[in-house]
Motif scaffolding. Structure first.
Motif, PDB file in Angstrom:
ATOM      1  N   LEU A 202     -10.969   4.452  -7.496  1.00 35.56           N
ATOM      2  CA  LEU A 202     -10.726   4.182  -6.079  1.00 35.56           C
ATOM      3  C   LEU A 202     -12.007   4.140  -5.265  1.00 35.56           C
ATOM      4  CD1 LEU A 202      -7.478   6.289  -5.494  1.00 35.56           C
ATOM      5  CD2 LEU A 202      -7.683   3.813  -5.831  1.00 35.56           C
ATOM      6  N   LEU A 203     -13.098   4.634  -5.843  1.00 36.17           N
ATOM      7  CA  LEU A 203     -14.385   4.586  -5.139  1.00 36.17           C
ATOM      8  C   LEU A 203     -15.169   3.305  -5.433  1.00 36.17           C
ATOM      9  CD1 LEU A 203     -15.945   8.155  -5.291  1.00 36.17           C
ATOM     10  CD2 LEU A 203     -14.652   7.082  -3.468  1.00 36.17           C
ATOM     11  N   ALA A 204     -14.652   2.491  -6.337  1.00 34.22           N
ATOM     12  CA  ALA A 204     -15.353   1.253  -6.669  1.00 34.22           C
ATOM     13  C   ALA A 204     -15.414   0.329  -5.453  1.00 34.22           C
ATOM     14  CB  ALA A 204     -14.652   0.550  -7.827  1.00 34.22           C
ATOM     15  N   SER A 205     -16.438  -0.500  -5.400  1.00 32.14           N
ATOM     16  CA  SER A 205     -16.607  -1.397  -4.250  1.00 32.14           C
ATOM     17  C   SER A 205     -15.492  -2.427  -4.161  1.00 32.14           C
ATOM     18  CB  SER A 205     -17.959  -2.101  -4.319  1.00 32.14           C
ATOM     19  OG  SER A 205     -18.081  -2.819  -5.546  1.00 32.14           O
ATOM     20  N   SER A 206     -14.904  -2.782  -5.289  1.00 37.81           N
ATOM     21  CA  SER A 206     -13.774  -3.715  -5.288  1.00 37.81           C
ATOM     22  C   SER A 206     -12.777  -3.272  -6.352  1.00 37.81           C
ATOM     23  CB  SER A 206     -14.238  -5.145  -5.555  1.00 37.81           C
ATOM     24  OG  SER A 206     -14.833  -5.244  -6.834  1.00 37.81           O
ATOM     25  N   TRP A 207     -11.528  -3.645  -6.152  1.00 37.54           N
ATOM     26  CA  TRP A 207     -10.462  -3.294  -7.091  1.00 37.54           C
ATOM     27  C   TRP A 207      -9.890  -4.560  -7.714  1.00 37.54           C
ATOM     28  CZ3 TRP A 207      -7.949  -0.210  -2.561  1.00 37.54           C
ATOM     29  CH2 TRP A 207      -8.661   0.992  -2.353  1.00 37.54           C
ATOM     30  N   PRO A 208      -9.568  -4.540  -9.004  1.00 37.19           N
ATOM     31  CA  PRO A 208      -9.013  -5.722  -9.673  1.00 37.19           C
ATOM     32  C   PRO A 208      -7.534  -5.914  -9.351  1.00 37.19           C
ATOM     33  CG  PRO A 208      -9.142  -3.908 -11.223  1.00 37.19           C
ATOM     34  CD  PRO A 208      -9.766  -3.414  -9.945  1.00 37.19           C
ATOM     35  N   LEU A 209      -7.268  -6.161  -8.082  1.00 41.46           N
ATOM     36  CA  LEU A 209      -5.886  -6.283  -7.608  1.00 41.46           C
ATOM     37  C   LEU A 209      -5.738  -7.541  -6.762  1.00 41.46           C
ATOM     38  CD1 LEU A 209      -5.352  -2.580  -6.482  1.00 41.46           C
ATOM     39  CD2 LEU A 209      -4.344  -3.655  -8.511  1.00 41.46           C
ATOM     40  N   THR A 210      -4.585  -8.144  -6.848  1.00 41.10           N
ATOM     41  CA  THR A 210      -4.277  -9.328  -6.046  1.00 41.10           C
ATOM     42  C   THR A 210      -3.374  -8.917  -4.885  1.00 41.10           C
ATOM     43  OG1 THR A 210      -4.363 -10.706  -8.026  1.00 41.10           O
ATOM     44  CG2 THR A 210      -3.262 -11.633  -6.084  1.00 41.10           C
ATOM     45  N   PRO A 211      -3.715  -9.250  -3.642  1.00 41.32           N
ATOM     46  CA  PRO A 211      -2.820  -8.963  -2.528  1.00 41.32           C
ATOM     47  C   PRO A 211      -1.541  -9.806  -2.693  1.00 41.32           C
ATOM     48  CG  PRO A 211      -4.970  -9.760  -1.779  1.00 41.32           C
ATOM     49  CD  PRO A 211      -4.910  -9.973  -3.245  1.00 41.32           C
ATOM     50  N   TYR A 212      -0.422  -9.429  -2.128  1.00 40.64           N
ATOM     51  CA  TYR A 212      -0.234  -8.305  -1.226  1.00 40.64           C
ATOM     52  C   TYR A 212       0.884  -7.443  -1.791  1.00 40.64           C
ATOM     53  CZ  TYR A 212      -3.133 -10.815   2.086  1.00 40.64           C
ATOM     54  OH  TYR A 212      -4.182 -11.455   2.685  1.00 40.64           O
ATOM     55  N   PHE A 213       0.931  -6.159  -1.377  1.00 39.24           N
ATOM     56  CA  PHE A 213       1.927  -5.239  -1.900  1.00 39.24           C
ATOM     57  C   PHE A 213       2.967  -4.895  -0.835  1.00 39.24           C
ATOM     58  CE2 PHE A 213      -1.708  -4.529  -4.677  1.00 39.24           C
ATOM     59  CZ  PHE A 213      -1.100  -4.511  -5.929  1.00 39.24           C
ATOM     60  N   ASP A 214       4.208  -4.735  -1.300  1.00 39.52           N
ATOM     61  CA  ASP A 214       5.280  -4.272  -0.419  1.00 39.52           C
ATOM     62  C   ASP A 214       5.192  -2.763  -0.220  1.00 39.52           C
ATOM     63  OD1 ASP A 214       7.196  -6.731  -0.091  1.00 39.52           O
ATOM     64  OD2 ASP A 214       6.668  -6.676  -2.218  1.00 39.52           O
ATOM     65  N   ALA A 215       4.671  -2.061  -1.211  1.00 37.29           N
ATOM     66  CA  ALA A 215       4.527  -0.606  -1.116  1.00 37.29           C
ATOM     67  C   ALA A 215       3.324  -0.163  -1.935  1.00 37.29           C
ATOM     68  CB  ALA A 215       5.791   0.090  -1.624  1.00 37.29           C
ATOM     69  N   ILE A 216       2.613   0.801  -1.392  1.00 39.03           N
ATOM     70  CA  ILE A 216       1.516   1.443  -2.113  1.00 39.03           C
ATOM     71  C   ILE A 216       1.773   2.943  -2.104  1.00 39.03           C
ATOM     72  CG2 ILE A 216      -0.951   1.963  -2.161  1.00 39.03           C
ATOM     73  CD1 ILE A 216      -1.488  -0.743  -0.902  1.00 39.03           C
ATOM     74  N   PHE A 217       1.783   3.540  -3.286  1.00 38.09           N
ATOM     75  CA  PHE A 217       1.912   4.993  -3.417  1.00 38.09           C
ATOM     76  C   PHE A 217       0.520   5.560  -3.681  1.00 38.09           C
ATOM     77  CE2 PHE A 217       6.267   4.165  -3.382  1.00 38.09           C
ATOM     78  CZ  PHE A 217       7.001   5.344  -3.400  1.00 38.09           C
ATOM     79  N   CYS A 218       0.048   6.374  -2.744  1.00 43.18           N
ATOM     80  CA  CYS A 218      -1.251   7.042  -2.888  1.00 43.18           C
ATOM     81  C   CYS A 218      -1.028   8.502  -2.540  1.00 43.18           C
ATOM     82  CB  CYS A 218      -2.284   6.397  -1.962  1.00 43.18           C
ATOM     83  SG  CYS A 218      -3.945   7.100  -2.128  1.00 43.18           S
ATOM     84  N   ARG A 219      -0.348   9.208  -3.420  1.00 39.47           N
ATOM     85  CA  ARG A 219       0.134  10.550  -3.109  1.00 39.47           C
ATOM     86  C   ARG A 219      -0.721  11.624  -3.767  1.00 39.47           C
ATOM     87  NH1 ARG A 219       6.381  10.923  -3.974  1.00 39.47           N
ATOM     88  NH2 ARG A 219       5.763  10.789  -6.164  1.00 39.47           N
ATOM     89  N   ASN A 220      -1.076  12.627  -2.956  1.00 36.04           N
ATOM     90  CA  ASN A 220      -1.858  13.762  -3.434  1.00 36.04           C
ATOM     91  C   ASN A 220      -3.171  13.323  -4.067  1.00 36.04           C
ATOM     92  OD1 ASN A 220       0.392  15.609  -2.800  1.00 36.04           O
ATOM     93  ND2 ASN A 220       1.397  14.565  -4.496  1.00 36.04           N
TER      94      ASN A 220
END
Length: 284
Positions: A202-220
Motif C-alpha cells: 500500500l506504500l508503493a507509488s502505484s498499485w496494479p489495479l484498474t479503476p473503478y471499484f464499487d467497494a473497497i475494504f481497508c479494515r484495521n
C-alpha cells in the motif's frame, strides 16, 4: 530490551530501533515499544534459519542488500494477520444492502486480505445477495505478506476457523476434508474463482489495479500508519472508487481528518464527498 540469559540471540534496544526504522521505511508500519517481545520472537525464527547469533548481523545483511529476498521474510514476519470469517458483521450486512442496489459487473477490492477469511466472506455475501453461486462480481484481494496470500489462494482452513460461520454457510460454501484431510475444510471452487489474489504494498507509488471499484475494504490497516501516510493512501483509494462506491474501514478507525474527501454513511463506512467526485473525476 537488552539481552538476557533466556534469549537465544543478542537483541539490544539499538537493534529494536533499527527494526522499527526498517519496517517503517519498507512497509509504513509503526511499531511502538510494547512490540519489542513480538519483534524478538518473530525475527528470531529467521536468525535460526540463517544460523546467526546477533540481530545486528541480521540487520546489517538486510541493509547491505536492498534487493535481498530476505526482505520479504522480514516483512512477512512483522505483519500482523488477525482475521476471521465475517469479522465486524455489520459491514457485510451493509454490503448486502449495497449489492442489492447494484447490477453487475460489480468490483470489490479487499486491500488487506491476510489468510483469506475476509475476501471469502465478501464472496459469500455476494452469492447470498444475488441468490446464485456465480454472481457477476469480481473481487481483488491483496496483501503485502506473500505467505498469507498463498494460504488464502489455497482456501483450506481448520474446522476451528469456522466456529463463527453458521451451519447453513458451512454446508453451502465449504467442503469437509476426509481421510488425511479430516479436520479441515476447503472453500468451494465457485468462490475461489471469484477472487484474484495480488501482492500489493500500500506504500508503493502505484498499485496494479484498474479503476473503478464499487467497494473497497481497508479494515484495521490504517492503525499501523501515521496520519500523513494515511492521507496519501486514502486519497489514492478514493480515486479508485466509483462516485457511489463505499469505503469500509476498521471499527477503531475513522476518517475525520479526511472529511474534505469522505463523509460517513454508517458505522465506519464512508462515501466520497461532492468535492472528491468533482476533483477526482470518479465514475459510476
Amino acid at each position: 530490551m537488552t539481552n538476557t540469559r533466556e534469549q537465544d540471540f543478542v537483541f539490544t534496544d539499538t537493534d529494536f530501533r533499527r527494526v522499527v526504522g526498517l519496517i517503517y521505511a519498507r512497509a509504513g508500519i509503526r511499531l511502538n515499544d510494547s512490540k519489542q517481545s513480538m519483534v524478538y520472537s518473530r525475527l528470531a525464527r529467521r536468525l535460526r534459519v540463517l544460523d546467526l547469533e546477533r540481530f545486528s548481523d541480521y540487520l546489517n545483511s538486510l541493509e547491505a542488500d536492498p534487493k535481498s529476498g530476505e526482505w520479504q521474510h522480514f516483512t512477512n514476519a512483522l505483519t500482523t494477520n488477525l482475521t476471521f470469517f465475517f469479522r465486524e458483521k455489520h459491514h457485510f450486512e451493509m454490503l448486502t444492502e449495497q449489492l442489492q442496489h447494484l447490477h453487475g459487473p460489480v468490483r470489490i477490492w479487499c486491500s488487506a486480505s491476510s489468510t483469506g477469511e475476509e475476501p471469502y466472506s465478501l464472496a459469500m455475501t455476494a452469492v447470498e445477495a444475488y441468490g446464485k453461486l456465480k454472481p457477476d462480481v469480481e473481487i481483488i484481494a491483496s496483501d503485502l505478506d506473500t505467505q498469507v496470500l498463498n494460504k488464502a489462494k489455497n482456501g483450506i482452513y481448520s474446522m476451528d476457523k469456522l466456529d463463527k460461520v453458521s451451519q447453513e454457510r458451512c454446508k453451502m460454501f465449504f467442503l469437509k476434508g476426509r481421510g488425511e484431510n479430516t479436520g479441515q475444510a476447503k472453500i468451494r471452487r465457485e468462490l475461489r474463482e471469484m477472487i484474484e489474489f495480488k501482492q500489493i504494498n500500500l506504500l508503493a507509488s502505484s498499485w496494479p489495479l484498474t479503476p473503478y471499484f464499487d467497494a473497497i475494504f481497508c479494515r484495521n490497516v490504517m492503525i499501523y500508519f501515521d496520519q500523513p501516510t494515511q492521507r496519501v493512501m486514502l486519497e489514492k483509494m478514493g480515486r479508485l472508487l466509483k462516485s457511489d462506491g463505499l469505503l469500509y474501514v476498521g471499527h477503531s478507525e475513522n476518517l475525520h481528518h479526511m472529511s474534505e474527501w469522505f463523509h460517513s454513511c454508517g458505522k465506519t463506512v464512508y462515501r466520497l464527498t461532492d468535492k472528491a467526485i468533482k476533483e477526482w473525476g470518479a465514475h459510476r
